[in-house]
Scaffold this motif. Structure first.
Motif, PDB file in Angstrom:
ATOM      1  N   ALA A 194       0.818  -1.208   0.000  1.00  9.97           N
ATOM      2  CA  ALA A 194       0.000   0.000   0.000  1.00  9.97           C
ATOM      3  C   ALA A 194       0.855   1.263   0.000  1.00  9.97           C
ATOM      4  CB  ALA A 194      -0.937   0.009   1.205  1.00  9.97           C
ATOM      5  N   LEU A 195       2.055   1.179   0.519  1.00  9.87           N
ATOM      6  CA  LEU A 195       2.904   2.355   0.640  1.00  9.87           C
ATOM      7  C   LEU A 195       3.995   2.448  -0.424  1.00  9.87           C
ATOM      8  CD1 LEU A 195       3.329   2.360   4.520  1.00  9.87           C
ATOM      9  CD2 LEU A 195       1.728   3.683   3.131  1.00  9.87           C
ATOM     10  N   ASP A 196       4.075   1.510  -1.342  1.00 12.17           N
ATOM     11  CA  ASP A 196       5.126   1.486  -2.356  1.00 12.17           C
ATOM     12  C   ASP A 196       4.904   2.596  -3.374  1.00 12.17           C
ATOM     13  OD1 ASP A 196       6.986   0.954  -4.334  1.00 12.17           O
ATOM     14  OD2 ASP A 196       6.703  -1.210  -4.244  1.00 12.17           O
ATOM     15  N   PRO A 197       5.771   3.619  -3.427  1.00 13.96           N
ATOM     16  CA  PRO A 197       5.568   4.746  -4.341  1.00 13.96           C
ATOM     17  C   PRO A 197       5.820   4.410  -5.808  1.00 13.96           C
ATOM     18  CG  PRO A 197       7.662   4.968  -3.205  1.00 13.96           C
ATOM     19  CD  PRO A 197       6.966   3.769  -2.604  1.00 13.96           C
ATOM     20  N   ARG A 198       6.339   3.226  -6.097  1.00 17.17           N
ATOM     21  CA  ARG A 198       6.612   2.828  -7.490  1.00 17.17           C
ATOM     22  C   ARG A 198       5.391   2.197  -8.152  1.00 17.17           C
ATOM     23  NH1 ARG A 198      10.830  -1.414  -6.406  1.00 17.17           N
ATOM     24  NH2 ARG A 198       9.360  -1.677  -4.731  1.00 17.17           N
ATOM     25  N   ILE A 199       4.320   1.999  -7.399  1.00 13.65           N
ATOM     26  CA  ILE A 199       3.160   1.282  -7.913  1.00 13.65           C
ATOM     27  C   ILE A 199       1.985   2.231  -8.133  1.00 13.65           C
ATOM     28  CG2 ILE A 199       1.463  -0.512  -7.397  1.00 13.65           C
ATOM     29  CD1 ILE A 199       3.634  -1.982  -5.852  1.00 13.65           C
ATOM     30  N   ALA A 200       1.411   2.192  -9.337  1.00 16.39           N
ATOM     31  CA  ALA A 200       0.190   2.950  -9.624  1.00 16.39           C
ATOM     32  C   ALA A 200      -0.963   2.307  -8.854  1.00 16.39           C
ATOM     33  CB  ALA A 200      -0.100   2.936 -11.119  1.00 16.39           C
ATOM     34  N   TYR A 201      -1.967   3.105  -8.514  1.00 18.60           N
ATOM     35  CA  TYR A 201      -3.119   2.553  -7.806  1.00 18.60           C
ATOM     36  C   TYR A 201      -4.367   3.354  -8.155  1.00 18.60           C
ATOM     37  CZ  TYR A 201      -2.536   6.434  -4.500  1.00 18.60           C
ATOM     38  OH  TYR A 201      -2.437   7.675  -3.932  1.00 18.60           O
ATOM     39  N   TRP A 202      -5.546   2.744  -7.927  1.00 11.09           N
ATOM     40  CA  TRP A 202      -6.821   3.405  -8.202  1.00 11.09           C
ATOM     41  C   TRP A 202      -7.406   3.934  -6.896  1.00 11.09           C
ATOM     42  CZ3 TRP A 202     -10.696   1.328  -5.383  1.00 11.09           C
ATOM     43  CH2 TRP A 202     -10.587  -0.019  -4.999  1.00 11.09           C
ATOM     44  N   SER A 203      -8.227   4.959  -7.053  1.00  7.47           N
ATOM     45  CA  SER A 203      -9.066   5.439  -5.956  1.00  7.47           C
ATOM     46  C   SER A 203     -10.390   5.863  -6.567  1.00  7.47           C
ATOM     47  CB  SER A 203      -8.412   6.599  -5.192  1.00  7.47           C
ATOM     48  OG  SER A 203      -8.359   7.760  -5.988  1.00  7.47           O
ATOM     49  N   LEU A 204     -11.400   6.020  -5.727  1.00  4.62           N
ATOM     50  CA  LEU A 204     -12.714   6.392  -6.250  1.00  4.62           C
ATOM     51  C   LEU A 204     -13.496   7.184  -5.224  1.00  4.62           C
ATOM     52  CD1 LEU A 204     -14.930   4.341  -4.777  1.00  4.62           C
ATOM     53  CD2 LEU A 204     -14.015   2.735  -6.428  1.00  4.62           C
ATOM     54  N   THR A 205     -14.500   7.864  -5.738  1.00  2.01           N
ATOM     55  CA  THR A 205     -15.474   8.554  -4.904  1.00  2.01           C
ATOM     56  C   THR A 205     -16.842   7.986  -5.245  1.00  2.01           C
ATOM     57  OG1 THR A 205     -14.154  10.572  -4.965  1.00  2.01           O
ATOM     58  CG2 THR A 205     -16.443  10.794  -4.259  1.00  2.01           C
ATOM     59  N   LEU A 206     -17.589   7.614  -4.223  1.00  6.80           N
ATOM     60  CA  LEU A 206     -18.941   7.113  -4.425  1.00  6.80           C
ATOM     61  C   LEU A 206     -19.923   8.286  -4.454  1.00  6.80           C
ATOM     62  CD1 LEU A 206     -18.877   4.110  -1.921  1.00  6.80           C
ATOM     63  CD2 LEU A 206     -18.617   4.015  -4.407  1.00  6.80           C
ATOM     64  N   THR A 207     -21.124   8.039  -4.945  1.00  4.72           N
ATOM     65  CA  THR A 207     -22.149   9.090  -4.983  1.00  4.72           C
ATOM     66  C   THR A 207     -22.486   9.583  -3.577  1.00  4.72           C
ATOM     67  OG1 THR A 207     -23.853   7.373  -5.075  1.00  4.72           O
ATOM     68  CG2 THR A 207     -23.173   8.346  -7.171  1.00  4.72           C
ATOM     69  N   SER A 208     -22.238   8.762  -2.566  1.00  2.00           N
ATOM     70  CA  SER A 208     -22.478   9.160  -1.172  1.00  2.00           C
ATOM     71  C   SER A 208     -21.397  10.100  -0.636  1.00  2.00           C
ATOM     72  CB  SER A 208     -22.517   7.912  -0.287  1.00  2.00           C
ATOM     73  OG  SER A 208     -21.234   7.302  -0.248  1.00  2.00           O
ATOM     74  N   HIS A 221     -22.254   2.657  -7.748  1.00  2.00           N
ATOM     75  CA  HIS A 221     -22.434   3.985  -7.144  1.00  2.00           C
ATOM     76  C   HIS A 221     -21.161   4.834  -7.246  1.00  2.00           C
ATOM     77  CE1 HIS A 221     -26.232   2.505  -5.618  1.00  2.00           C
ATOM     78  NE2 HIS A 221     -25.592   1.442  -5.180  1.00  2.00           N
ATOM     79  N   VAL A 222     -20.296   4.485  -8.191  1.00  2.00           N
ATOM     80  CA  VAL A 222     -19.045   5.235  -8.370  1.00  2.00           C
ATOM     81  C   VAL A 222     -19.334   6.529  -9.123  1.00  2.00           C
ATOM     82  CG1 VAL A 222     -16.737   5.221  -9.395  1.00  2.00           C
ATOM     83  CG2 VAL A 222     -17.634   3.148  -8.298  1.00  2.00           C
ATOM     84  N   LYS A 223     -18.865   7.635  -8.588  1.00  2.00           N
ATOM     85  CA  LYS A 223     -19.030   8.948  -9.207  1.00  2.00           C
ATOM     86  C   LYS A 223     -17.765   9.372  -9.955  1.00  2.00           C
ATOM     87  CE  LYS A 223     -19.138  13.351  -7.144  1.00  2.00           C
ATOM     88  NZ  LYS A 223     -19.548  14.194  -6.031  1.00  2.00           N
ATOM     89  N   GLU A 224     -16.616   8.976  -9.415  1.00  2.00           N
ATOM     90  CA  GLU A 224     -15.335   9.354 -10.017  1.00  2.00           C
ATOM     91  C   GLU A 224     -14.325   8.244  -9.750  1.00  2.00           C
ATOM     92  OE1 GLU A 224     -13.599  13.554  -9.929  1.00  2.00           O
ATOM     93  OE2 GLU A 224     -12.427  12.500  -8.386  1.00  2.00           O
ATOM     94  N   LEU A 225     -13.545   7.911 -10.781  1.00  2.29           N
ATOM     95  CA  LEU A 225     -12.508   6.884 -10.681  1.00  2.29           C
ATOM     96  C   LEU A 225     -11.184   7.526 -11.070  1.00  2.29           C
ATOM     97  CD1 LEU A 225     -11.773   3.882 -10.248  1.00  2.29           C
ATOM     98  CD2 LEU A 225     -12.445   3.476 -12.631  1.00  2.29           C
ATOM     99  N   ARG A 226     -10.154   7.302 -10.255  1.00  2.00           N
ATOM    100  CA  ARG A 226      -8.857   7.938 -10.485  1.00  2.00           C
ATOM    101  C   ARG A 226      -7.740   6.907 -10.556  1.00  2.00           C
ATOM    102  NH1 ARG A 226     -11.860  10.606  -6.831  1.00  2.00           N
ATOM    103  NH2 ARG A 226     -10.906   9.529  -5.075  1.00  2.00           N
ATOM    104  N   LEU A 227      -6.732   7.213 -11.374  1.00  2.00           N
ATOM    105  CA  LEU A 227      -5.514   6.419 -11.459  1.00  2.00           C
ATOM    106  C   LEU A 227      -4.366   7.298 -10.979  1.00  2.00           C
ATOM    107  CD1 LEU A 227      -3.976   3.860 -12.334  1.00  2.00           C
ATOM    108  CD2 LEU A 227      -3.826   4.858 -14.627  1.00  2.00           C
TER     109      LEU A 227
END
Length: 170
Positions: free
Chosen positions: A13-27, A64-70
């Protein structure tokens, strides 16, 4: 899930060399692949990284995903707004060197949204860990979930994405 597994989850989870996703739900709730969640397996408490299938698809939050980020290792963040009727998805690929020389490496991390359910047309961003010389690691790409192609000739086309695993309602 023991102490060692929990340490591995934390390190990943803390490895800065790895891309990861995050999201915001409608809530308004925010989730990230770097989030750690408690777990109890075989009587042992521990933590693991949040998982798309286990924690987003199986709970129904995928609808219920409003926004998805890479989030990219170089600090850039690619953002996809998910409008009503669009299906979000993410996946990554990893290669294994069978001879033991190259290790166990991620090839790319992809986020996307289905913009036409009939044809499966989708818009994606990919973080490519092995771009051609002179090309960007972050790639904007259009394909179809029914025959996901390749954005460069050294990437093997994936074919149809698993509709069930991604949580698609088409």
């Amino acid at each position: 899930m023991g102490f060692t597994s929990s340490l591995v989850a934390l390190a990943n989870a803390l490895d800065p060399r790895i891309a990861y996703w995050s999201l915001t739900l409608t809530s308004g709730k925010e989730w990230s692949e770097q989030s750690l969640v408690g777990t109890l397996r075989k009587g042992q408490a521990g933590v693991r990284q949040l998982d798309w299938g286990d924690d987003i698809v199986s709970t129904g939050d995928v609808h219920h995903v409003k926004e998805l980020r890479l989030h990219c290792p170089d600090g850039r963040v690619a953002v996809l707004e998910i409008a009503d009727g669009m299906e979000p998805f993410q996946f990554k690929t990893k290669s294994l060197d069978m001879l033991g020389a190259g290790g166990n490496d991620l090839e790319y991390q992809v986020i996307g949204r289905v913009i036409d359910k009939g044809t499966g047309r989708c818009e994606c961003f990919a973080w490519d860990y092995r771009p051609k010389p002179g090309e960007s690691n972050l790639v904007a790409y259009t394909s179809t979930i029914y025959n996901f192609g390749a954005w460069r000739n050294t990437v093997t086309p994936l074919g149809a994405l698993s509709l069930h695993v991604q949580g698609f309602r088409l």
